[in-house]
Enzyme design. Structure first.
Site, short mmCIF file in Angstrom:
data_model
loop_
_atom_site.label_atom_id
_atom_site.label_comp_id
_atom_site.label_asym_id
_atom_site.label_seq_id
_atom_site.Cartn_x
_atom_site.Cartn_y
_atom_site.Cartn_z
N GLY A 233 -54.81 1.91 23.70
CA GLY A 233 -56.20 2.21 24.05
C GLY A 233 -57.19 2.17 23.19
CG ASP A 234 -59.61 2.66 19.56
OD1 ASP A 234 -60.24 1.81 19.73
OD2 ASP A 234 -59.62 3.46 18.45
CG LEU A 235 -54.61 -2.63 20.75
CD1 LEU A 235 -53.66 -3.57 21.29
CD2 LEU A 235 -53.77 -2.43 19.36
CG ASN A 236 -61.11 -0.64 16.68
OD1 ASN A 236 -60.45 -1.07 15.64
ND2 ASN A 236 -61.12 0.48 17.18
CG ASN A 239 -57.80 1.02 15.25
OD1 ASN A 239 -58.08 1.70 14.08
ND2 ASN A 239 -58.19 1.70 16.24
#
Length: 380
Positions: A233-236, A239
């Protein structure tokens, strides 16, 4: 990124432990002596990079960890934090570069700790996670701009991670990942309506309103047709850690060395994960649409999207841009002290979103799917 099922006021939830308190906490809860400590940036939790002396009986030296103090709202959901942590343990065992917890003196993976002794004081869930080596992609974006292989690998990683979680991760706490109205789940783009006030009245608000309208009309009716899975949900770009896997200074080759921050895990769809990863690699890139195509190609090498999922991809990427930009503006109003970190995406994000919309869905899809086809024909 964000706490609870919706956007919680950060002034009420973000921890504010001092370094002296953290040093004492690490000693009391984990039985480790802190040699040095430094704060790490965070959205609504509090993170510290700590170096500790090794336990007696081990070789002389020191070990490094990240102390993660979860915001007070999420700390009231131990099953959710348990699921996130067990997922990290599972993924590490499966060969993914994920952190694992150092157990408390009582042998637990986390501990609920009060700050102060008064009856009204909040309690925060505390974990000590192994420190992963590497550099966030965001910090070396210019250096890796021409290195398409790393973006392809990020896409492969996103697909492989979701596939492993969805097919093999069966811990009892996994049911807590059904998070309903969680603001960061891509299915919930329409919830942004209630936070648009944070943008004021300007061209950006009009852009987001149009994205939300299109999302409601063209994506929401088709959600049930997308393949369901567990999303990180948050492979930014902050991260995903990378390090150089070759000695060449002129042409360094990079590999993913760490996956951080599982706090946005939830049940979603495979196409959500690739849309999120594509959106974040676009932020710092000088050729955003091109690099996003390489992420998609890597993802499809593991999990080819269905025709219905492909049709929604443009609006899903636009929707994630909108989520990031609107929630950041909303949260920065509530927590101005953390504005610089909260608005990292906004620095280039608005430009990337408006450029993508101006180029148009047909041309953007032609570029993305053309890149996928080139890999299919010629290989990575």
């Amino acid at each position: 990124m964000s706490s609870g099922n919706e956007c919680q006021p950060q002034t009420l939830s973000k921890p504010a432990f001092g370094e002296k308190e953290v040093t004492e906490l690490v000693d009391r809860v984990f039985g480790l002596k802190v040699l040095w400590i430094r704060p790490l940036p965070s959205y609504d939790d509090q993170n510290f990079h700590v170096r500790v002396s090794r336990n007696k009986g081990e070789a002389e030296g020191a070990d490094e960890y990240v102390l993660k103090i979860t915001n007070s709202e999420d700390s009231q959901e131990p099953d959710l934090i348990e699921a996130q942590t067990q997922a990290m343990i599972f993924l590490s065992a499966e060969g993914f570069p994920s952190a694992t917890p150092y157990l408390t003196k009582d042998g637990n993976i986390m501990s609920l700790e009060p700050r102060g002794s008064g009856p009204g004081n909040k309690k925060y869930m505390v974990r000590l996670l192994t420190y992963l080596p590497g550099t966030p992609i965001a910090k070396i974006a210019a250096k890796i701009a021409a290195n398409t292989q790393i973006f392809y690998e990020i896409g492969k990683l996103a697909a492989s991670l979701d596939k492993a979680l969805s097919e093999k991760f069966h811990h009892p706490s996994v049911k807590s990942l059904h998070r309903g109205q969680f603001i960061w789940n891509l299915a919930n783009v329409p919830l942004l309506d209630r936070y648009l006030y944070a943008l004021g009245q300007n061209k950006y608000r009009e852009v987001v309103e149009q994205v939300i309208k299109q999302f409601k009309e063209k994506v929401i009716p088709k959600l049930s047709g997308f393949r369901a899975c567990i999303n990180h949900g948050d492979l930014n770009d902050h991260n995903i850690l990378v390090d150089s896997s070759s000695p060449s200074l002129e042409d360094p080759q990079y590999r993913v060395s760490g996956i951080l921050d599982f706090s946005d895990m939830s049940y979603g769809c495979y196409v959500f994960e690739v849309a999120i990863a594509m959106m974040y690699v676009m932020i710092e890139s000088s050729d955003p649409l091109r690099v996003a195509g390489h992420v998609l190609a890597g993802f499809e090498s593991v999990l080819p999207l269905t025709a219905e999922e492909r049709d929604a991809l443009f609006l899903l990427v636009s929707g994630r841009f909108s989520q990031s930009l609107v929630v950041a503006a909303h949260t920065a109003l509530l927590y101005p002290e953390n504005r610089e970190y909260l608005m990292l995406t906004a620095t280039n994000g608005w430009q990337r979103l408006t450029e993508m919309l101006e180029v148009g869905q047909e041309a953007v899809e032609k570029m993305w799917f053309g890149t996928v086809k080139a890999y299919t024909c010629h290989g990575p």
